[in-house]
Design a protein around this motif. Structure first.
Motif, PDB file in Angstrom:
ATOM      1  N   GLU A 248       0.818  -1.219   0.000  1.00 22.72           N
ATOM      2  CA  GLU A 248       0.000   0.000   0.000  1.00 22.72           C
ATOM      3  C   GLU A 248       0.848   1.263   0.000  1.00 22.72           C
ATOM      4  OE1 GLU A 248      -3.465   2.212   2.710  1.00 22.72           O
ATOM      5  OE2 GLU A 248      -2.591   0.305   3.363  1.00 22.72           O
ATOM      6  N   HIS A 249       2.002   1.212   0.659  1.00 33.60           N
ATOM      7  CA  HIS A 249       2.791   2.436   0.844  1.00 33.60           C
ATOM      8  C   HIS A 249       4.179   2.360   0.219  1.00 33.60           C
ATOM      9  CE1 HIS A 249      -0.135   4.361   3.494  1.00 33.60           C
ATOM     10  NE2 HIS A 249      -0.339   3.157   4.003  1.00 33.60           N
ATOM     11  N   ALA A 250       4.422   1.417  -0.660  1.00 29.97           N
ATOM     12  CA  ALA A 250       5.694   1.308  -1.373  1.00 29.97           C
ATOM     13  C   ALA A 250       6.877   1.328  -0.408  1.00 29.97           C
ATOM     14  CB  ALA A 250       5.828   2.437  -2.395  1.00 29.97           C
ATOM     15  N   ILE A 251       6.805   0.468   0.627  1.00 33.17           N
ATOM     16  CA  ILE A 251       7.885   0.357   1.597  1.00 33.17           C
ATOM     17  C   ILE A 251       9.088  -0.330   0.963  1.00 33.17           C
ATOM     18  CG2 ILE A 251       8.557  -0.609   3.839  1.00 33.17           C
ATOM     19  CD1 ILE A 251       6.412   1.550   4.058  1.00 33.17           C
ATOM     20  N   ASP A 252      10.277   0.156   1.267  1.00 36.05           N
ATOM     21  CA  ASP A 252      11.506  -0.454   0.779  1.00 36.05           C
ATOM     22  C   ASP A 252      11.665  -1.841   1.429  1.00 36.05           C
ATOM     23  OD1 ASP A 252      14.036  -1.175   0.014  1.00 36.05           O
ATOM     24  OD2 ASP A 252      15.048   0.531   0.936  1.00 36.05           O
ATOM     25  N   PRO A 253      11.742  -2.926   0.656  1.00 33.77           N
ATOM     26  CA  PRO A 253      11.877  -4.270   1.243  1.00 33.77           C
ATOM     27  C   PRO A 253      13.107  -4.427   2.126  1.00 33.77           C
ATOM     28  CG  PRO A 253      11.287  -4.417  -1.071  1.00 33.77           C
ATOM     29  CD  PRO A 253      11.621  -2.978  -0.814  1.00 33.77           C
ATOM     30  N   ALA A 254      14.102  -3.581   1.963  1.00 41.88           N
ATOM     31  CA  ALA A 254      15.314  -3.661   2.790  1.00 41.88           C
ATOM     32  C   ALA A 254      15.129  -2.989   4.139  1.00 41.88           C
ATOM     33  CB  ALA A 254      16.494  -3.014   2.064  1.00 41.88           C
TER      34      ALA A 254
END
Length: 417
Positions: A248-254
Protein backbone atom coordinates in the motif's frame (compact mmCIF):
# COMPACT_ATOMS: atom_id res chain seq x y z
CA UNK A 1 -14.11 -29.68 26.99
CA UNK A 2 -13.54 -32.86 29.06
CA UNK A 3 -13.61 -32.85 32.84
CA UNK A 4 -9.87 -33.54 32.82
CA UNK A 5 -9.20 -30.60 30.50
CA UNK A 6 -11.34 -28.32 32.61
CA UNK A 7 -9.52 -29.41 35.77
CA UNK A 8 -6.10 -28.79 34.19
CA UNK A 9 -7.19 -25.36 32.97
CA UNK A 10 -8.49 -24.46 36.44
CA UNK A 11 -5.29 -25.66 38.11
CA UNK A 12 -3.19 -23.57 35.77
CA UNK A 13 -5.35 -20.51 36.49
CA UNK A 14 -4.92 -21.19 40.23
CA UNK A 15 -1.14 -21.18 39.82
CA UNK A 16 -1.19 -17.86 38.02
CA UNK A 17 -3.45 -16.40 40.71
CA UNK A 18 -1.07 -17.71 43.39
CA UNK A 19 1.74 -15.83 41.68
CA UNK A 20 -0.35 -12.65 41.66
CA UNK A 21 -1.09 -13.08 45.38
CA UNK A 22 2.62 -13.57 46.04
CA UNK A 23 3.37 -10.31 44.28
CA UNK A 24 0.88 -8.60 46.57
CA UNK A 25 2.64 -10.05 49.61
CA UNK A 26 -0.29 -12.38 50.42
CA UNK A 27 1.87 -15.47 50.89
CA UNK A 28 -0.49 -17.39 53.16
CA UNK A 29 -3.33 -17.11 50.64
CA UNK A 30 -1.00 -18.04 47.77
CA UNK A 31 0.30 -21.14 49.54
CA UNK A 32 -3.21 -22.17 50.58
CA UNK A 33 -4.49 -21.81 47.01
CA UNK A 34 -1.65 -23.95 45.61
CA UNK A 35 -2.23 -26.64 48.20
CA UNK A 36 -5.95 -26.75 47.43
CA UNK A 37 -5.37 -26.80 43.69
CA UNK A 38 -2.70 -29.50 43.60
CA UNK A 39 -4.45 -31.55 46.24
CA UNK A 40 -7.89 -31.27 44.70
CA UNK A 41 -9.25 -29.49 47.76
CA UNK A 42 -12.13 -27.09 48.08
CA UNK A 43 -12.49 -24.15 45.74
CA UNK A 44 -11.39 -20.67 46.90
CA UNK A 45 -13.77 -18.78 49.08
CA UNK A 46 -16.12 -16.23 47.58
CA UNK A 47 -14.00 -13.44 49.01
CA UNK A 48 -10.90 -14.85 47.39
CA UNK A 49 -12.72 -15.37 44.10
CA UNK A 50 -13.75 -11.74 44.10
CA UNK A 51 -10.09 -10.74 44.10
CA UNK A 52 -9.04 -13.02 41.26
CA UNK A 53 -8.16 -11.37 37.96
CA UNK A 54 -8.23 -13.20 34.62
CA UNK A 55 -5.09 -15.35 34.32
CA UNK A 56 -2.28 -14.21 32.06
CA UNK A 57 1.41 -14.99 31.79
CA UNK A 58 2.20 -11.26 31.81
CA UNK A 59 1.79 -11.30 35.57
CA UNK A 60 3.21 -7.99 36.77
CA UNK A 61 2.03 -5.03 34.78
CA UNK A 62 4.49 -2.41 35.85
CA UNK A 63 4.54 1.33 35.45
CA UNK A 64 6.89 3.72 37.17
CA UNK A 65 6.48 7.43 37.90
CA UNK A 66 7.85 10.27 35.81
CA UNK A 67 11.64 10.20 35.54
CA UNK A 68 13.50 13.21 36.95
CA UNK A 69 14.96 15.64 34.42
CA UNK A 70 18.66 15.96 35.08
CA UNK A 71 21.90 16.61 33.27
CA UNK A 72 22.32 12.85 32.85
CA UNK A 73 19.32 12.61 30.51
CA UNK A 74 21.19 13.99 27.47
CA UNK A 75 23.98 11.48 28.07
CA UNK A 76 21.53 8.61 28.09
CA UNK A 77 19.88 9.94 24.96
CA UNK A 78 23.28 10.23 23.29
CA UNK A 79 24.04 6.62 24.22
CA UNK A 80 20.84 5.65 22.46
CA UNK A 81 21.57 7.78 19.39
CA UNK A 82 24.98 6.20 18.99
CA UNK A 83 23.51 2.74 18.55
CA UNK A 84 23.45 3.18 14.77
CA UNK A 85 27.84 2.98 13.92
CA UNK A 86 -1.62 -15.98 28.67
CA UNK A 87 -6.02 -18.57 24.43
CA UNK A 88 -3.90 -16.20 27.48
CA UNK A 89 0.14 -15.17 27.08
CA UNK A 90 -0.87 -18.32 28.48
CA UNK A 91 -3.59 -20.82 28.17
CA UNK A 92 -4.04 -22.23 24.67
CA UNK A 93 -4.93 -25.80 25.54
CA UNK A 94 -4.82 -28.16 28.51
CA UNK A 95 -1.54 -29.87 29.38
CA UNK A 96 -1.65 -33.40 28.04
CA UNK A 97 -0.32 -35.25 31.08
CA UNK A 98 -2.83 -36.22 33.72
CA UNK A 99 -0.95 -35.11 36.86
CA UNK A 100 0.57 -31.66 37.23
CA UNK A 101 4.16 -32.06 35.93
CA UNK A 102 6.78 -32.16 38.67
CA UNK A 103 8.76 -29.33 37.07
CA UNK A 104 5.63 -27.19 37.07
CA UNK A 105 5.17 -27.91 40.78
CA UNK A 106 8.76 -26.79 41.37
CA UNK A 107 8.24 -23.62 39.32
CA UNK A 108 5.15 -22.64 41.30
CA UNK A 109 6.90 -23.40 44.57
CA UNK A 110 9.78 -21.24 43.45
CA UNK A 111 7.37 -18.42 42.60
CA UNK A 112 5.91 -18.45 46.11
CA UNK A 113 9.29 -18.66 47.82
CA UNK A 114 11.31 -16.42 45.56
CA UNK A 115 9.18 -13.69 44.02
CA UNK A 116 7.79 -12.27 47.24
CA UNK A 117 10.88 -10.28 48.32
CA UNK A 118 11.51 -9.05 44.79
CA UNK A 119 7.96 -7.95 44.13
CA UNK A 120 7.51 -6.49 47.61
CA UNK A 121 10.68 -4.47 47.13
CA UNK A 122 9.37 -3.09 43.84
CA UNK A 123 5.88 -2.40 45.12
CA UNK A 124 6.71 0.98 46.58
CA UNK A 125 7.67 2.44 43.21
CA UNK A 126 5.25 0.65 40.91
CA UNK A 127 1.59 1.05 40.13
CA UNK A 128 -0.86 -1.25 38.41
CA UNK A 129 -1.63 0.25 35.03
CA UNK A 130 -5.05 1.65 34.34
CA UNK A 131 -6.33 0.45 30.99
CA UNK A 132 -8.76 3.09 29.73
CA UNK A 133 -9.03 3.66 26.01
CA UNK A 134 -6.76 6.52 24.99
CA UNK A 135 -6.14 8.27 21.72
CA UNK A 136 -2.92 6.95 20.20
CA UNK A 137 0.23 9.04 20.19
CA UNK A 138 0.60 11.31 17.18
CA UNK A 139 3.42 13.28 15.68
CA UNK A 140 4.38 16.79 16.81
CA UNK A 141 1.54 19.29 16.44
CA UNK A 142 -0.80 16.51 15.33
CA UNK A 143 1.34 15.69 12.29
CA UNK A 144 1.03 12.26 10.73
CA UNK A 145 -2.06 10.06 10.61
CA UNK A 146 -2.99 7.07 12.76
CA UNK A 147 -5.49 4.97 10.84
CA UNK A 148 -7.28 1.65 11.34
CA UNK A 149 -6.92 -1.13 8.78
CA UNK A 150 -7.76 -4.83 8.58
CA UNK A 151 -5.92 -7.73 6.99
CA UNK A 152 -7.31 -11.11 6.00
CA UNK A 153 -5.16 -13.98 4.77
CA UNK A 154 -5.32 -17.78 4.60
CA UNK A 155 -4.35 -18.05 8.28
CA UNK A 156 -6.89 -15.56 9.58
CA UNK A 157 -7.84 -11.90 10.09
CA UNK A 158 -6.44 -9.17 12.31
CA UNK A 159 -7.11 -5.47 12.52
CA UNK A 160 -4.14 -3.16 12.84
CA UNK A 161 -3.35 0.47 13.50
CA UNK A 162 -1.00 2.19 11.09
CA UNK A 163 0.97 5.37 11.71
CA UNK A 164 1.64 7.24 8.48
CA UNK A 165 4.26 10.00 8.88
CA UNK A 166 3.53 13.37 7.32
CA UNK A 167 6.87 13.30 5.48
CA UNK A 168 7.93 9.70 4.88
CA UNK A 169 11.62 9.15 4.40
CA UNK A 170 12.71 7.93 1.00
CA UNK A 171 13.08 5.04 0.64
CA UNK A 172 10.30 4.35 3.14
CA UNK A 173 10.81 2.16 6.22
CA UNK A 174 8.28 0.14 8.26
CA UNK A 175 8.38 -1.05 11.87
CA UNK A 176 5.84 -3.66 13.02
CA UNK A 177 5.11 -3.39 16.77
CA UNK A 178 3.54 -6.27 18.73
CA UNK A 179 1.89 -5.32 22.02
CA UNK A 180 1.92 -7.36 25.23
CA UNK A 181 -0.91 -9.02 27.14
CA UNK A 182 -3.82 -6.83 28.26
CA UNK A 183 -2.63 -4.06 25.97
CA UNK A 184 -4.16 -2.47 22.91
CA UNK A 185 -2.46 -0.99 19.87
CA UNK A 186 -3.33 2.54 21.03
CA UNK A 187 -2.03 1.88 24.53
CA UNK A 188 1.17 0.41 23.15
CA UNK A 189 1.69 3.37 20.83
CA UNK A 190 1.28 5.75 23.77
CA UNK A 191 3.53 3.80 26.11
CA UNK A 192 6.40 3.34 23.67
CA UNK A 193 6.17 6.84 22.18
CA UNK A 194 7.04 5.24 18.86
CA UNK A 195 4.72 7.40 16.74
CA UNK A 196 6.37 10.63 17.88
CA UNK A 197 9.80 9.28 16.96
CA UNK A 198 8.50 7.81 13.73
CA UNK A 199 7.08 11.19 12.71
CA UNK A 200 10.49 12.75 13.27
CA UNK A 201 12.27 9.99 11.32
CA UNK A 202 9.61 9.61 8.60
CA UNK A 203 8.96 5.93 9.42
CA UNK A 204 5.71 3.95 9.06
CA UNK A 205 4.63 1.96 12.13
CA UNK A 206 2.07 -0.87 12.10
CA UNK A 207 0.48 -2.18 15.31
CA UNK A 208 -1.30 -5.52 14.75
CA UNK A 209 -4.17 -6.04 17.19
CA UNK A 210 -4.59 -9.37 18.95
CA UNK A 211 -8.23 -10.28 19.46
CA UNK A 212 -9.96 -11.41 22.63
CA UNK A 213 -11.34 -14.32 20.65
CA UNK A 214 -7.86 -15.60 19.81
CA UNK A 215 -6.71 -15.01 23.38
CA UNK A 216 -8.91 -13.73 26.24
CA UNK A 217 -6.07 -11.55 27.56
CA UNK A 218 -5.13 -10.32 24.06
CA UNK A 219 -1.76 -12.09 24.30
CA UNK A 220 0.02 -13.24 21.17
CA UNK A 221 0.17 -17.03 21.40
CA UNK A 222 3.97 -17.23 21.28
CA UNK A 223 4.13 -20.69 22.90
CA UNK A 224 1.81 -22.42 20.41
CA UNK A 225 3.66 -24.44 17.72
CA UNK A 226 1.00 -23.55 15.14
CA UNK A 227 1.71 -19.84 15.71
CA UNK A 228 5.52 -20.06 15.59
CA UNK A 229 6.31 -21.26 12.10
CA UNK A 230 6.25 -20.03 8.55
CA UNK A 231 2.91 -19.75 6.73
CA UNK A 232 0.84 -20.85 9.69
CA UNK A 233 -1.12 -19.23 12.50
CA UNK A 234 -0.33 -15.81 13.90
CA UNK A 235 3.17 -15.68 12.40
CA UNK A 236 1.64 -15.96 8.93
CA UNK A 237 -1.01 -13.34 9.72
CA UNK A 238 1.59 -10.84 10.91
CA UNK A 239 3.81 -11.49 7.89
CA UNK A 240 0.84 -11.11 5.53
CA UNK A 241 -0.21 -7.90 7.25
CA UNK A 242 3.35 -6.62 6.85
CA UNK A 243 3.32 -7.34 3.13
CA UNK A 244 -0.05 -5.57 2.78
CA UNK A 245 1.37 -2.38 4.32
CA UNK A 246 4.46 -2.65 2.10
CA UNK A 247 2.30 -2.87 -1.01
CA UNK A 248 0.00 0.00 0.00
CA UNK A 249 2.79 2.44 0.84
CA UNK A 250 5.69 1.31 -1.37
CA UNK A 251 7.88 0.36 1.60
CA UNK A 252 11.51 -0.45 0.78
CA UNK A 253 11.88 -4.27 1.24
CA UNK A 254 15.31 -3.66 2.79
CA UNK A 255 13.79 -1.48 5.54
CA UNK A 256 11.19 -3.69 7.23
CA UNK A 257 11.58 -4.42 10.95
CA UNK A 258 9.63 -6.02 13.79
CA UNK A 259 9.65 -5.51 17.57
CA UNK A 260 7.53 -6.39 20.57
CA UNK A 261 7.13 -6.38 24.35
CA UNK A 262 6.80 -9.48 26.53
CA UNK A 263 4.38 -11.84 24.73
CA UNK A 264 4.77 -9.50 21.77
CA UNK A 265 8.55 -9.73 22.07
CA UNK A 266 8.40 -13.52 22.04
CA UNK A 267 6.04 -13.39 19.05
CA UNK A 268 8.39 -10.97 17.26
CA UNK A 269 11.23 -13.44 17.77
CA UNK A 270 9.05 -16.21 16.30
CA UNK A 271 8.11 -14.14 13.27
CA UNK A 272 11.66 -12.93 12.59
CA UNK A 273 12.98 -16.49 12.78
CA UNK A 274 10.25 -17.73 10.41
CA UNK A 275 10.67 -14.86 7.92
CA UNK A 276 14.34 -13.79 7.66
CA UNK A 277 13.61 -12.90 4.03
CA UNK A 278 11.02 -10.32 5.11
CA UNK A 279 12.41 -8.61 8.23
CA UNK A 280 15.79 -6.89 8.28
CA UNK A 281 16.09 -6.82 12.09
CA UNK A 282 14.10 -7.60 15.24
CA UNK A 283 13.72 -5.95 18.65
CA UNK A 284 12.83 -8.16 21.63
CA UNK A 285 11.88 -6.29 24.82
CA UNK A 286 11.29 -8.41 27.95
CA UNK A 287 10.58 -11.39 25.72
CA UNK A 288 11.76 -14.92 25.02
CA UNK A 289 13.61 -16.83 22.34
CA UNK A 290 11.74 -18.14 19.31
CA UNK A 291 9.98 -21.47 19.78
CA UNK A 292 11.33 -21.86 23.32
CA UNK A 293 8.02 -23.33 24.51
CA UNK A 294 5.55 -25.83 23.08
CA UNK A 295 2.67 -25.66 25.54
CA UNK A 296 1.50 -23.98 28.73
CA UNK A 297 3.75 -25.92 31.08
CA UNK A 298 6.93 -25.24 29.13
CA UNK A 299 5.88 -21.60 28.72
CA UNK A 300 5.69 -21.11 32.48
CA UNK A 301 9.02 -22.81 32.97
CA UNK A 302 10.63 -20.67 30.28
CA UNK A 303 9.31 -17.45 31.78
CA UNK A 304 10.57 -18.25 35.26
CA UNK A 305 13.86 -19.98 34.43
CA UNK A 306 14.71 -19.17 30.83
CA UNK A 307 14.75 -21.61 27.93
CA UNK A 308 16.76 -21.93 24.72
CA UNK A 309 14.97 -21.34 21.46
CA UNK A 310 14.67 -23.85 18.65
CA UNK A 311 16.93 -23.26 15.67
CA UNK A 312 18.67 -20.00 14.80
CA UNK A 313 17.48 -16.45 14.19
CA UNK A 314 19.34 -15.16 11.15
CA UNK A 315 18.49 -11.48 11.48
CA UNK A 316 20.20 -8.69 13.44
CA UNK A 317 18.68 -8.47 16.91
CA UNK A 318 18.44 -5.86 19.65
CA UNK A 319 17.37 -7.02 23.11
CA UNK A 320 16.11 -4.96 26.07
CA UNK A 321 15.49 -6.53 29.46
CA UNK A 322 15.16 -5.32 33.05
CA UNK A 323 17.37 -7.18 35.50
CA UNK A 324 14.60 -7.09 38.13
CA UNK A 325 11.96 -8.53 35.79
CA UNK A 326 9.93 -10.94 37.96
CA UNK A 327 7.58 -11.89 35.11
CA UNK A 328 10.00 -12.99 32.38
CA UNK A 329 13.40 -13.99 33.74
CA UNK A 330 16.33 -11.98 32.45
CA UNK A 331 17.92 -15.31 31.52
CA UNK A 332 15.65 -15.23 28.49
CA UNK A 333 17.54 -12.22 27.14
CA UNK A 334 20.68 -14.36 27.05
CA UNK A 335 18.74 -17.10 25.24
CA UNK A 336 17.52 -14.63 22.59
CA UNK A 337 21.10 -13.47 22.02
CA UNK A 338 22.40 -17.04 21.88
CA UNK A 339 19.77 -17.97 19.31
CA UNK A 340 20.88 -15.01 17.20
CA UNK A 341 24.51 -16.18 17.24
CA UNK A 342 26.14 -14.18 20.05
CA UNK A 343 28.54 -17.03 20.76
CA UNK A 344 30.29 -16.52 17.43
CA UNK A 345 30.67 -12.74 17.88
CA UNK A 346 32.90 -10.49 19.96
CA UNK A 347 31.15 -8.52 22.73
CA UNK A 348 32.03 -4.96 23.75
CA UNK A 349 30.46 -3.64 26.96
CA UNK A 350 29.61 -0.05 27.93
CA UNK A 351 28.08 0.91 31.28
CA UNK A 352 26.08 4.05 32.01
CA UNK A 353 24.90 5.45 35.34
CA UNK A 354 23.00 8.58 36.32
CA UNK A 355 19.67 9.77 37.67
CA UNK A 356 17.74 7.01 35.90
CA UNK A 357 18.32 3.28 35.98
CA UNK A 358 21.95 2.34 35.33
CA UNK A 359 22.35 0.09 32.32
CA UNK A 360 24.88 -1.84 30.31
CA UNK A 361 24.88 -1.91 26.55
CA UNK A 362 26.75 -4.75 24.88
CA UNK A 363 27.43 -4.79 21.17
CA UNK A 364 28.34 -8.05 19.44
CA UNK A 365 30.49 -7.66 16.32
CA UNK A 366 31.92 -10.01 13.71
CA UNK A 367 35.58 -10.21 12.70
CA UNK A 368 35.13 -7.24 10.36
CA UNK A 369 33.76 -5.09 13.19
CA UNK A 370 30.16 -5.15 11.96
CA UNK A 371 27.71 -5.04 14.88
CA UNK A 372 25.08 -7.75 14.50
CA UNK A 373 23.53 -7.82 17.98
CA UNK A 374 22.89 -5.39 20.83
CA UNK A 375 21.92 -6.11 24.42
CA UNK A 376 20.62 -3.45 26.79
CA UNK A 377 20.49 -4.74 30.37
CA UNK A 378 18.73 -2.25 32.68
CA UNK A 379 19.46 -2.56 36.40
CA UNK A 380 16.55 -1.87 38.73
CA UNK A 381 13.98 -2.20 35.93
CA UNK A 382 11.14 -4.71 35.93
CA UNK A 383 8.70 -5.93 33.30
CA UNK A 384 8.16 -2.65 31.47
CA UNK A 385 9.11 -0.78 28.28
CA UNK A 386 12.32 1.09 29.05
CA UNK A 387 12.10 4.86 28.68
CA UNK A 388 8.37 4.63 27.99
CA UNK A 389 5.62 7.16 28.59
CA UNK A 390 3.83 6.62 31.94
CA UNK A 391 0.53 7.41 30.20
CA UNK A 392 0.75 3.89 28.77
CA UNK A 393 0.86 0.54 30.54
CA UNK A 394 3.97 -1.60 31.15
CA UNK A 395 6.30 1.41 31.01
CA UNK A 396 9.30 2.64 32.98
CA UNK A 397 10.44 6.18 32.09
CA UNK A 398 13.55 5.85 34.28
CA UNK A 399 15.33 3.61 31.80
CA UNK A 400 17.13 4.38 28.53
CA UNK A 401 14.81 5.01 25.58
CA UNK A 402 14.19 1.59 24.03
CA UNK A 403 12.16 3.05 21.15
CA UNK A 404 14.97 5.43 20.14
CA UNK A 405 17.59 2.70 20.51
CA UNK A 406 15.60 0.27 18.38
CA UNK A 407 14.98 2.77 15.59
CA UNK A 408 18.68 3.66 15.53
CA UNK A 409 19.67 -0.02 15.47
CA UNK A 410 17.19 -0.71 12.68
CA UNK A 411 18.50 2.19 10.62
CA UNK A 412 21.95 0.59 10.63
CA UNK A 413 20.75 -2.87 9.58
CA UNK A 414 19.18 -3.00 6.15
CA UNK A 415 18.34 -6.35 4.62
CA UNK A 416 20.54 -7.40 1.76
CA UNK A 417 18.75 -7.93 -1.55
Amino acid sequence: MTDHSTRMRDQFADMLEATRLTGAGRLVEATDLIQRSLGGGAAPTAAAQGAIEPPTLDLAAERVGEAPRTAEAPRMAEASRRTSGAETVGMPSPIAASPIPEKLREAVGGVVRGLAPVLKGLAGGLARPAMPARPAARGPDGAGAFVTRSFTGPAGTRDYRLFVPSRPQAPAALVVMLHGCNQTADDFAVGTGMNRLAEHDGVFVAYPVQTGRANPQRCWNWFEPRDQGRESGEAAIIAGLTRAVMAEHAIDPARVFIAGLSAGGAAAANVARAYPDLYAAVGVHSGLAAACARDVGSAMMAMQRGAPGAGETRVPTIVFHGEDDATVSVRNADQVLAQAGAGALTPAHESFAGAGHPFTRTRYADAAGRVFLESWRVRGAGHAWSGGDPAGSFTDPHGPDASRAMLDFFAGHLRAA
